[in-house]
Motif scaffolding. Structure first.
Motif: not given
Ligand code: GRF
Length: 201
Positions: A113-114, A120-124, A143-147, A154-158
């Motif tokens: 699940l993405l 730019l997580l973890p910011a904002y 922007c961030t795509v993460h699990y 909060t999931g791991p960043i891809i």
């Protein structure tokens, strides 16, 4: 669920315009992403993401959230997971989906699940991340795509991509530039995750 050599099957969940779903479709169309979107689901029957999917001939379903405005009830999550499984979905992409996914659906698609988030997580983390960046006087966002995990963004960043905050940017102008970047990032992140899953299979 399989990671063989067949074309990657994607399911997309969204609540709004669906420009990221469109970008994924466009990447498939121009041959830069070897995949197929097999099912698009929305909790909002009026969402434009459903229209875009219908115009592209993709199956759609409206998610029944039992009258809850923001909650994603467990039963609804199980129903969604079952629809995605029945459609043979390998990876689930949240694209502007406004409900928090919890255990039932996470457990049906572990590490599959993405989500895309406009900072730019973890910011904002959370809502209106582009507005948070402007109010904060940040000189960079992105922007961030993460699990997806059980937390909020909060999931791991891809993959991440940065976007400068320009003098005179409003929340809206920054969001528009972040979205252009999102449209490149999401297909790239899907390629990365699928390549990893295939190398592990
Ligand atoms: C995007 O900015 C995404 O980062 C956020 O919601 C927005 C969805 O836009 N999670 P769209 O529906 O893909 O146009």
């Amino acid at each position: 669920m399989s990671t063989g050599h067949q074309t990657l099957k994607l399911g997309v969940l969204g609540s709004g315009s669906g420009s990221n779903m469109q970008a994924i479709l466009d990447a498939i169309g121009n041959g830069t992403l070897d995949a197929e979107i097999v099912l698009v689901l929305s909790d909002n029957p009026e969402a434009y993401i459903l229209k875009r999917a219908e115009m592209a001939g993709i199956a759609t379903e409206v998610i029944d959230c039992d009258g809850y405005v923001t909650r994603f009830p467990d039963d609804s999550q199980v129903a969604v997971g079952q629809m995605l499984r029945d459609a043979g979905v390998d990876l689930v992409c949240l694209a502007g989906f406004m409900r928090i996914v919890k255990a039932p659906l996470l457990e049906m698609f572990p590490e599959r699940l993405l989500n895309i988030h406009p900072s730019l997580l973890p910011a904002y983390p959370g809502l209106r991340a582009w507005g948070q960046a402007v109010s904060d006087g940040a000189n960079e966002s992105g922007c961030t795509v993460h699990y997806v995990d059980a937390g909020m963004d909060t999931g791991p960043i891809i993959l991440q991509s940065s976007v400068p905050v320009l003098a005179g940017d409003s929340a809206e102008t920054l969001h528009a530039r972040i979205q252009l970047e999102e449209h490149q990032l999401y297909p790239a992140a899907i390629r990365k995750v699928w390549a990893k899953l295939q190398s592990e299979s």
